[in-house]
Write a protein that holds these residues in place. Structure first.
Motif: not given
Length: 747
Positions: A619-647
């Protein structure tokens, strides 16, 4: 005195050729055109009249055919009515009384009754009664009815049953020196008092029936002919002579006098035939004869062509008058056309005389004060991407591509300042960028003037302006940006890039920089740029010092019409604002995490090393951490990167050793689970999601599950998992969905 607004402003006549001159060649051309026009009018008049006559003749023939059908139906109805009369006479009590007691007084009563009946029925010519042996018992008409019936007729009528009537074919009888076409009808009378049957015969004149039916014709003067199937004339409604080839004597055969018509009648059975001066219409019909053979006859009538043409005379005169009027208008139009052409030639010649005044290598156009072009030189036509001949007598507004308001403003400016300057961009039409100057030039004794246009090419100047504007817009931004060539060489940067990265990246190639962080990474980046046109990811720069800075890098490719990459635009954002990895242990830890996670290539190698028992099931799991955050505003890229790093850090601690975790696209992780059924993977994904929720890392989290078979490869598993992930994201956050796992769930 001011000129009219639309009047062409031409120079004064310097020589006679500037005026209108009717040359001999022009006059001959005008005369020849008028002659051809008159010939065409004559031909057209003949064609219209001929078509009109044929059309009215066709309509009258169709009407006559309908009339013949009506005559055939009425004739059949008359025969049926005469059948009824014959049966009624056979049932007469006077006839029965006479047959039972043939005394003179009963005979006289019977004859008186028949006389009264004949007076009311003009077609009834006689009545006769015969016994069973064919001997005549009584005859009302001395001219009709033989003393003894023939054996052939007795054989036919002896088979008659009760109320049946035998109808004879049309025969001819002579009386008073005339031959008359008649038919006789026979009915059989069976009285119990007599041992043998009695036969009643009635005689009817067919010419009387036909003459009565002719009154339904639209043309009362037309004759109506009745022929049998052998072409013999049986009867006609009148003896009026219609054609020398149509017989008028009874008994004459049509095949002898008019064989062409008779062949057409035998072949078609109905239709029309065009004769010498008449149109013949014919119809074949049948007279029913009960149990005996039916009789077929032809009805023939004619239409006098001359009579119809006379009726069409008024319409013919109207057509001629109309065509004459049209001819006169056409001749006037031809004359005006020649005159206008001469005027245009005179104006063109006048402008050619003055062409050298503005033929100095620049584009020049002369137009009227209302913007109608009089003439232009070759340079002006070339710069406007038009032919020199097409510019003449053309609207200046259309040539300069001006809107109505812009053109009105231009005229207003000219009236106020006598000069107007503008620009015209034709580069999208493979032209140049043009500077246009318009001046009012007066001439003559009055206040008349024309407009003189000067066109100058300024494409190079416009390109320079646009280049400066593009560079200014590109440099005006707070985000570090740089423009690279397809080979990775730096082309241009903005001030923000100089402030943040220029000192560290001087003379550094983009391809070398990307591959330095991970070998072979540029190949995958280039593939995504070619297919999607963009790529974004994280990049840690450690080239020049022990300190390192992690950047969020976004690349966008610019291609030409053939799909070839022309340049690459890059934007650089700090992964963590104002944060750098200066501690060597932190740098080693970040790289250790990258080694633990790996990429899709490493996952592919891991998948290929699995044996068949491990791949199926897998089996294969494809885990998505809501990349739409990065496309809503360019300032949210840092939040997405930190969030993914923690996960990622928590997942490394959670997953079992035989499972393989790697990074996918931005905001996505892939988890390969060998020897795991889809149901087990679903439970594992649920525990994984609950584990992350305990650490407040479940926002925007969705998981798609796919299961593989022995025939599936890793790309297929990822595609199926992506479909499951899309289903999960459609239902909301923190959802788990499966795709292509049903057959494996039962294992």
């Amino acid at each position: 005195m001011p000129s009219k607004p639309n009047a062409p402003l031409l120079p004064k006549k310097l020589m006679p050729e500037q005026g209108i001159i009717w040359s001999q060649q022009r006059i001959l051309g005008l005369v020849s055109q008028i002659a051809v026009l008159l010939f065409c009018i004559v031909v057209l008049a003949n064609v219209i009249i001929e078509l009109g006559q044929k059309n009215i003749l066709k309509e009258r023939a169709s009407q006559r055919y309908s009339e013949l059908q009506s005559v055939a139906n009425d004739l059949t109805d008359q025969i049926n009515f005469q059948h009824f009369q014959t049966r009624s006479l056979a049932k007469s009590t006077l006839l029965k009384s006479f047959l039972q007691n043939p005394q003179p007084e009963f005979r006289q009563q019977l004859v008186s009754s028949w006389q009264e009946l004949q007076a009311n029925l003009d077609s009834l010519q006689g009545i006769a009664v015969y016994d069973g042996k064919g001997q005549q018992l009584i005859n009302f008409s001395d001219e009709l009815g033989a003393a003894t019936l023939s054996d052939k007729l007795l054989t036919k009528i002896s088979a008659l049953e009760h109320d049946q009537v035998y109808l004879s074919p049309i025969t001819f009888s002579s009386g008073n020196g005339k031959i008359k076409p008649v038919v006789y009808q026979v009915t059989k009378i069976n009285y119990p008092e007599f041992n043998s049957p009695i036969y009643l015969i009635t005689f009817h004149a067919m010419d009387v029936n036909l003459a009565r039916l002719q009154n339904s014709f639209g043309d009362p003067n037309a004759s109506l002919f009745l022929f049998n199937v052998d072409g013999q004339l049986n009867t006609l409604s009148s003896n009026q002579q219609t054609s020398s080839r149509i017989p008028t004597e009874l008994g004459t055969n049509l095949n002898d006098s008019y064989p062409a018509l008779w062949k057409n009648m035998e072949k078609e059975h109905y239709g029309q035939f065009q004769g010498e001066n008449v149109t013949l219409v014919f119809l074949k019909f049948q007279l029913k004869n009960g149990q005996f053979n039916d009789y077929s006859y032809f009805l023939l009538s004619y239409i006098d062509n001359a009579y119809l043409y006379n009726q069409f005379a008024m319409s013919r005169y109207l057509v001629l008058i109309l065509l004459v009027c049209l001819g006169l208008l056409a001749m006037a139009f031809i004359g005006l056309k020649h005159s206008r052409h001469l005027q245009k030639r005179a104006g063109f010649f006048s402008m050619q005389l003055a062409e050298h005044l503005f033929d100095d290598g620049q584009g020049r156009i002369i137009s009227t004060d209302q913007g109608r072009i009089i003439t232009a030189n070759a340079q002006a036509a070339a710069t406007l991407l038009m032919l020199e001949e097409d510019l003449k007598d053309r609207s200046l507004q259309r040539c300069l591509q001006l809107q109505d308001k812009e053109f009105s403003a231009m005229l207003t400016t000219l009236n106020q300042y006598n000069i107007w300057k503008g620009e015209l961009d034709l580069r999208q039409q493979q032209g140049d960028y043009l500077a246009i100057t318009i001046r009012k030039v007066p001439f003559g004794r009055h206040r008349d003037y024309y407009l003189l246009l000067t066109i100058t090419q300024q494409t190079d100047l416009c390109l320079s302006r646009e280049q400066v504007s593009r560079l200014t817009m590109f440099s005006d931004g707070a985000i570090a940006g740089a423009l690279f060539a397809p080979d990775g060489q730096l082309i241009e940067v903005n001030p923000a890039f100089n402030q943040q990265l220029k000192q560290e990246m001087d003379d550094i190639n983009l391809i070398s920089l990307v591959n330095h962080e991970q070998a072979g990474l540029w190949t995958r980046v280039q593939e995504q740029l070619t297919s999607l046109g963009h790529w974004h990811g994280n990049l840690v720069i450690t080239l020049f010092s022990q300190s390192a800075q992690e950047w969020q890098l976004m690349l966008t490719s610019h291609t030409d019409s053939a799909g070839e990459v022309l340049a690459i635009t890059s934007y650089w954002l700090p992964a963590c604002p104002k944060h750098t990895l200066e501690n060597p242990q932190d740098i080693a830890s970040a790289k250790h995490n990258d080694d633990l996670l790996g990429d899709q290539h490493e996952l592919q190698r891991c998948f290929e090393k699995l044996d068949k028992s491990s791949k199926h099931p897998a089996s294969l799991l494809l885990i998505d951490i809501s990349p739409e955050i990065a496309h809503q505003h360019i300032s949210a890229l840092n939040q997405l990167d930190t969030h993914q790093h923690s996960i990622e850090m928590h997942l490394i601690e959670f997953i079992t050793p035989n499972f393989k975790l790697c990074r996918g696209q931005t905001g996505q992780l892939l988890l390969l689970m060998p020897e795991t059924l889809p149901n087990q993977a679903h439970l594992y994904a649920s525990d994984l999601m609950n584990y992350l929720i305990k650490f407040d890392l479940g926002d925007g989290l969705n998981i798609g599950i796919a299961a593989g078979t022995q025939q599936d490869n890793l790309a297929t598993l990822i595609s199926h998992a992506d479909i499951a992930l899309h289903r999960a994201k459609q239902t909301g956050e923190q959802q788990i969905c499966q795709a292509y796992t049903r057959p494996l769930s039962a294992l």
